[in-house]
Enzyme design. Structure first.
Site, PDB file in Angstrom:
ATOM      1  N   SER A   1      29.954  51.179  17.202  1.00 19.48           N
ATOM      2  CA  SER A   1      31.145  50.649  16.274  1.00 19.48           C
ATOM      3  C   SER A   1      32.252  49.418  17.011  1.00 19.48           C
ATOM      4  O   SER A   1      32.726  48.870  16.339  1.00 19.48           O
ATOM      5  CB  SER A   1      32.153  51.913  16.057  1.00 19.48           C
TER       6      SER A   1
ATOM      7  N   LYS B   1      31.623  46.041  15.715  1.00 22.43           N
ATOM      8  CA  LYS B   1      32.378  45.839  14.602  1.00 22.43           C
ATOM      9  C   LYS B   1      33.544  44.629  14.226  1.00 22.43           C
ATOM     10  O   LYS B   1      33.337  44.154  13.439  1.00 22.43           O
ATOM     11  CB  LYS B   1      32.515  47.027  13.557  1.00 22.43           C
TER      12      LYS B   1
ATOM     13  N   TYR C   1      22.323  45.263  10.944  1.00 23.23           N
ATOM     14  CA  TYR C   1      23.577  46.206  11.545  1.00 23.23           C
ATOM     15  C   TYR C   1      23.027  47.081  12.535  1.00 23.23           C
ATOM     16  O   TYR C   1      23.708  47.238  13.810  1.00 23.23           O
ATOM     17  CB  TYR C   1      23.890  47.169  10.372  1.00 23.23           C
TER      18      TYR C   1
ATOM     19  N   TYR D   1      38.817  55.442  14.803  1.00 21.14           N
ATOM     20  CA  TYR D   1      38.511  56.436  13.858  1.00 21.14           C
ATOM     21  C   TYR D   1      39.964  57.116  12.997  1.00 21.14           C
ATOM     22  O   TYR D   1      40.844  56.421  12.817  1.00 21.14           O
ATOM     23  CB  TYR D   1      37.622  57.425  14.518  1.00 21.14           C
TER      24      TYR D   1
ATOM     25  N   VAL E   1      30.480  55.445  19.124  1.00 26.26           N
ATOM     26  CA  VAL E   1      29.914  56.798  19.361  1.00 26.26           C
ATOM     27  C   VAL E   1      29.189  57.001  20.751  1.00 26.26           C
ATOM     28  O   VAL E   1      28.856  58.037  20.970  1.00 26.26           O
ATOM     29  CB  VAL E   1      29.064  57.234  18.202  1.00 26.26           C
TER      30      VAL E   1
HETATM   31  N1  GLU Z   1      25.623  53.128  14.785  1.00 21.61           N
HETATM   32  C1  GLU Z   1      26.532  53.871  14.480  1.00 21.61           C
HETATM   33  C2  GLU Z   1      26.351  54.294  12.974  1.00 21.61           C
HETATM   34  O1  GLU Z   1      26.448  53.778  12.277  1.00 21.61           O
HETATM   35  C3  GLU Z   1      27.977  53.224  14.901  1.00 21.61           C
HETATM   36  C4  GLU Z   1      28.976  54.422  14.463  1.00 21.61           C
HETATM   37  C5  GLU Z   1      29.967  54.544  15.480  1.00 21.61           C
HETATM   38  O2  GLU Z   1      30.017  53.951  16.858  1.00 21.61           O
HETATM   39  O3  GLU Z   1      31.371  54.683  14.979  1.00 21.61           O
HETATM   40  O4  GLU Z   1      26.428  55.580  12.736  1.00 21.61           O
END
Ligand code: GLU
Length: 314
Positions: free
Chosen positions: A68, A71, A198, A250, A268
């Site tokens: 994440s 992002k 993605y 989060y 994550v």
């Molecule tokens: N690739 C992970 C997903 O889409 C990223 C989630 C994350 O790191 O919060 O579930």
């Protein structure tokens, strides 16, 4: 009287070892099977100041996927590609209050647009906005942008983690189809194509120092530390930092804002990118996660550092 950086250099290794015990309170993510191999009690931290001085402690040689954390930077590239108005036609500006991979509000709240670009639905919508005539070109542009920000031409994605997510991403697939049905993804966007970019973006692999360098560019208002070149317009850095504060950790972003008070984004894999505006870029890895998805030991260490040096921006 030692400078703050000298004080950090002296004390970081000890504080890091104190924080390491917090790893036992969490659990390594395994919903992407390949992530489960990460060492649960690892903890590493690199900090870079505006003069390029670097302090590292713990397991900094460990490579990990950004997940994440990526992002934040695809949001910046989308803003540079399409501008604010277009980007915010596709995603909102508010914390969702739900888990990062929830689809609840896409159905519940009109017009079914993701609440922000840092939850999975929002990030998938953002990835779809990256310019490129093919998925390969879109991904190459993302990867090259990350390489530029990290000042490292070798950054690439981890094929094992990419494939592992690709084969198990049932929830992200359902989110993306929902987005297409809600017209957040346009008619000519192929859901599997967006997801492929993605997943590769999330699997981009870094270490603490590369992450700290990326944080440093944001701490430095979008300017490269070495060349002085503007890599990202300041307005977009401001947007990214704001999302990091409101949604970056989060569903514990409010708590982190109170306990540490600095812009941060976790993933994550257990990585955390943090920054102290105008002062430090910070990269942390600690694969063991709490219920909310944040690195338990990483949180412990960042909160300690922020309290010790009064880093809160509030
Ligand atoms: N690739 C992970 C997903 O889409 C990223 C989630 C994350 O790191 O919060 O579930």
């Amino acid at each position: 009287m030692p400078t703050e950086m000298e004080h950090i250099t002296e004390h970081l290794p000890g504080w890091l070892e104190e924080s390491r015990h917090a790893a036992s309170e969490g659990k390594v993510a395994d919903y992407i099977p390949e992530l489960a191999h990460a060492p649960a009690d690892a903890l590493g931290c690199t900090l870079i100041d505006t003069n390029g001085n670097t302090v590292t402690a713990g397991d900094c040689s460990l490579s990990f996927t950004m997940q994440s954390i990526s992002k934040v930077f695809t949001l910046l590239l989308a803003l540079m590609d399409r501008g604010e108005e277009r980007v915010f036609n596709h995603v909102g500006m508010e914390p969702s209050g739900d888990d990062y991979n929830s689809m609840l509000k896409l159905e519940l709240v009109e017009p079914g647009k993701p609440f922000n670009p840092l939850i999975n639905a929002g990030a998938i919508a953002i990835t779809a906005l990256i310019k490129g005539d093919s998925t390969d070109e879109q991904f190459t542009r993302i990867r090259d942008f990350f390489r530029t920000i990290a000042g490292n031409p070798d950054i690439d994605y981890n094929h094992g983690v990419y494939t592992s997510e690709q084969q198990t991403a049932h929830r992200n697939r359902s989110l993306a189809y929902f987005l297409k049905d809600n017209d957040v993804l346009s008619d000519d966007t192929e859901v599997e194509d967006v997801l492929d970019v993605y997943f590769r973006q999330c699997a981009l692999e870094v270490n603490c120092e590369q992450l700290a360098r990326m944080g440093m560019v944001l701490a430095n208002g979008g300017f490269d530390l070495v060349t002085g070149q503007e890599l990202i317009p300041y307005r977009y850095v401001q947007i990214a930092k704001t999302f990091m504060v409101t949604c970056g950790m989060y569903n514990a972003s409010g708590e982190f804002a109170i306990q540490a008070g600095i812009p941060a984004k976790s993933g994550v894999s257990g990585g955390i990118l943090a920054l102290v505006p105008g002062r430090y870029g910070i990269g942390v890895i600690g694969p063991s996660l709490n219920r909310k998805g944040n690195s338990t030991a990483g949180l412990h260490l960042l909160q300690k550092l922020s309290a010790q040096y009064n880093w809160s921006i509030f």
